[in-house]
Enzyme design. Structure first.
Site, PDB file in Angstrom:
ATOM      1  N   ASN A 110       0.811  -1.216   0.000  1.00 46.72           N
ATOM      2  CA  ASN A 110       0.000   0.000   0.000  1.00 46.72           C
ATOM      3  C   ASN A 110       0.848   1.272   0.000  1.00 46.72           C
ATOM      4  O   ASN A 110       0.316   2.374   0.157  1.00 46.72           O
ATOM      5  CB  ASN A 110      -0.918   0.035   1.231  1.00 46.72           C
ATOM      6  CG  ASN A 110      -1.705  -1.234   1.404  1.00 46.72           C
ATOM      7  OD1 ASN A 110      -1.550  -1.937   2.377  1.00 46.72           O
ATOM      8  ND2 ASN A 110      -2.526  -1.568   0.419  1.00 46.72           N
ATOM      9  N   GLU A 174      -5.039   2.984  -2.901  1.00 45.53           N
ATOM     10  CA  GLU A 174      -4.412   2.040  -1.971  1.00 45.53           C
ATOM     11  C   GLU A 174      -3.145   1.421  -2.561  1.00 45.53           C
ATOM     12  O   GLU A 174      -2.625   0.422  -2.056  1.00 45.53           O
ATOM     13  CB  GLU A 174      -5.432   0.960  -1.594  1.00 45.53           C
ATOM     14  CG  GLU A 174      -6.670   1.513  -0.883  1.00 45.53           C
ATOM     15  CD  GLU A 174      -6.427   1.858   0.591  1.00 45.53           C
ATOM     16  OE1 GLU A 174      -5.758   1.094   1.290  1.00 45.53           O
ATOM     17  OE2 GLU A 174      -6.911   2.928   1.034  1.00 45.53           O
ATOM     18  N   HIS A 250      -8.924  -5.260   0.053  1.00 43.84           N
ATOM     19  CA  HIS A 250      -8.030  -4.918  -1.067  1.00 43.84           C
ATOM     20  C   HIS A 250      -8.131  -6.033  -2.106  1.00 43.84           C
ATOM     21  O   HIS A 250      -8.362  -7.194  -1.755  1.00 43.84           O
ATOM     22  CB  HIS A 250      -6.565  -4.848  -0.614  1.00 43.84           C
ATOM     23  CG  HIS A 250      -6.208  -3.626   0.166  1.00 43.84           C
ATOM     24  ND1 HIS A 250      -5.340  -3.650   1.240  1.00 43.84           N
ATOM     25  CD2 HIS A 250      -6.568  -2.325   0.010  1.00 43.84           C
ATOM     26  CE1 HIS A 250      -5.187  -2.427   1.720  1.00 43.84           C
ATOM     27  NE2 HIS A 250      -5.929  -1.601   1.003  1.00 43.84           N
ATOM     28  N   CYS A 368       1.085  -8.332   1.228  1.00 39.23           N
ATOM     29  CA  CYS A 368       0.914  -6.978   1.774  1.00 39.23           C
ATOM     30  C   CYS A 368       2.239  -6.391   2.217  1.00 39.23           C
ATOM     31  O   CYS A 368       2.423  -5.177   2.209  1.00 39.23           O
ATOM     32  CB  CYS A 368      -0.004  -6.998   2.997  1.00 39.23           C
ATOM     33  SG  CYS A 368      -1.711  -7.367   2.629  1.00 39.23           S
TER      34      CYS A 368
END
Ligand SMILES: NCCC[C@H](NC(=O)CCC(=O)O)C(=O)O
Length: 444
Positions: A110, A174, A250, A368
């Site tokens: 992100n 994002e 997401h 992530c």
């Protein structure tokens, strides 16, 4: 010339904690107020990054942010000495204090959207930090993120940095979590797939009913313009609003791509068949769409195990491997699926499991934790070499974590003024290890 896809993992900061800040992120809400272990979290992240370096991948690290963020707390009206600012905030508005203490910059998927030079009109690698406006604790990241990216990819001959998009819900962005690049080879022009959750300026378009859609089409289009991408190399696709309402906050919680593979859940997208046709046409090469059906893995199991928040990497021998959290191994349906996947004749030939539970408990899996940057040899040589993972850096960073990080941290501890001193001391030392210069406000 050789081409690589490098992964830059976010170092977990000293204030890693569970504050339940992310509405719509099931793990963040369900683990709220548990005690965290910042030292273990940082070491789990380092071990995963080192494992990829040992597999022959180009692997870097991105520095964490300064937390507690005293500057934001002062902007919110708390005043006096640093310690007084914390005490006032803890008493009057604990949720604001929690937001200003989150270590959420660890999830570098992100941090920004990145377009490799093979795709951009001016032949540079483009970076746009994500504004993360949907969540207060994340909306305070982009300026420092931009500083850290500039200190890591500083050579203007190769790297172009943009300012984050306007800080408004219409431009909710994002970063790479909602962006995947498909290509036949990392050095060839590819198709950049932007996955948005809603159209901000079209009230009649579908959107989730319960949880927020963090990424807007308008933001994705703006990033594509900034990065000098041609229409013929972009596809804008909507995430299925029903799965957002089931905790898929997401796109990288429901699909992941690498080179010519798109690994996805059948419920991931809106208008899937037509959009896949567009991808095929724009790619002008074979694409493996590896579909997981609901009867194989339910949305609930996908969200719990993070099957799609895995990294698909191309190993130096050309085979693809899936880098999965141990949570996938522990989930019977997902484990069975992954055992089968490697026998199906897709390019994915192996699965490797890593324990990143400290991050998972806040809704962040292996994917992530990393920002992908596809680069050629010259570009890799132009990266700040002190940020690249090797035996020496791994040892140095583990020693640094041992020296500065706590074994346990609760939300109540966030009001402890000692945490400011510990965090600044740690980050100051880190900027010297990584040779970043002064990227933090407390250093200016
Ligand atoms: N890409 C994964 C991001 C996870 C992140 N979680 C958080 O911020 C949880 C923080 C907390 O609840 O303490 C988020 O939702 O943006």
């Amino acid at each position: 010339m050789k081409h690589f896809e490098a992964n830059f993992d976010g170092l977990v900061g000293p204030t890693h904690n569970y504050a339940g800040l992310s509405f719509g992120n099931v793990a963040s809400y369900s683990n709220a107020a548990q005690a965290s272990n910042p030292k273990a979290a940082a070491k789990q992240g380092l071990a995963k990054a080192k494992a990829l370096a040992d597999l022959g991948m180009v692997q870097g690290v991105l520095a964490p942010q300064e937390r507690p963020d005293l500057y934001s707390l002062r902007r919110m009206g708390f005043s006096g000495s640093d310690a007084e600012v914390l005490t006032q905030a803890a008493k009057q508005a604990p949720m604001l204090l929690n937001a200003c203490c989150s270590a959420s910059s660890m999830w570098t998927a992100n941090a920004a959207t990145v377009s490799p030079s093979a795709d951009t009109r001016n032949g540079k690698v483009h970076f746009t930090p994500a504004n993360l406006v949907d969540k207060l604790h994340r909306s305070i990241e982009p300026t420092t993120t931009g500083n850290i990216l500039k200190a890591t990819f500083s050579d203007e001959k190769h790297f172009q940095h943009h300012q984050h998009l306007p800080e408004h819900a219409s431009f909710g962005d994002e970063g790479a979590a909602n962006h995947t690049r498909l290509c036949s080879d990392y050095g060839h022009a590819g198709v950049e797939l932007f996955v948005y959750g809603q159209q901000a300026m079209n009230p009649n378009a579908p959107k989730p009913k319960k949880f927020p859609a963090r990424q807007t089409l308008e933001a994705s289009q703006a990033v594509a313009r900034l990065h000098q991408l041609d229409d013929e190399s972009c596809v804008f696709m909507q995430q299925n609003p029903d799965v957002i309402d089931q905790g898929v906050f997401h796109n990288d919680v429901i699909s992941v791509g690498n080179q010519n593979v798109l690994f996805y859940h059948e419920q991931a997208f809106v208008d899937t068949a037509a959009k896949f046709d567009e991808i095929r046409r724009k790619m002008n090469a074979d694409v493996h769409f590896v579909k997981v059906a609901t009867e194989q893995v339910s949305i609930q199991d996908a969200v719990k195990s993070y099957l799609f928040n895995t990294q698909i990497i191309t190993l130096p021998n050309g085979e693809m491997a899936i880098i999965a959290p141990t949570d996938c191994e522990e989930n019977p349906a997902v484990h069975a699926y992954l055992n089968e996947l490697v026998t199906l004749g897709t390019p994915i030939k192996q699965v490797r499991y890593y324990d990143v539970k400290q991050s998972m408990q806040n809704g962040g899996g292996p994917a992530c934790l990393r920002l992908r940057v596809a680069m050629n040899e010259q570009e890799v040589a132009a990266v700040n070499q002190h940020t690249l993972m090797n035996d020496a850096l791994f040892t140095r960073l583990n020693t640094w974590v041992d020296k500065h990080y706590r074994d346990t941290l609760t939300v109540a501890d966030l009001a402890d003024p000692q945490l400011i001193i510990e965090s600044r001391t740690a980050l100051d030392e880190l900027t010297q290890v990584l040779k970043l210069g002064s990227v933090y406000q407390f250093q200016k």
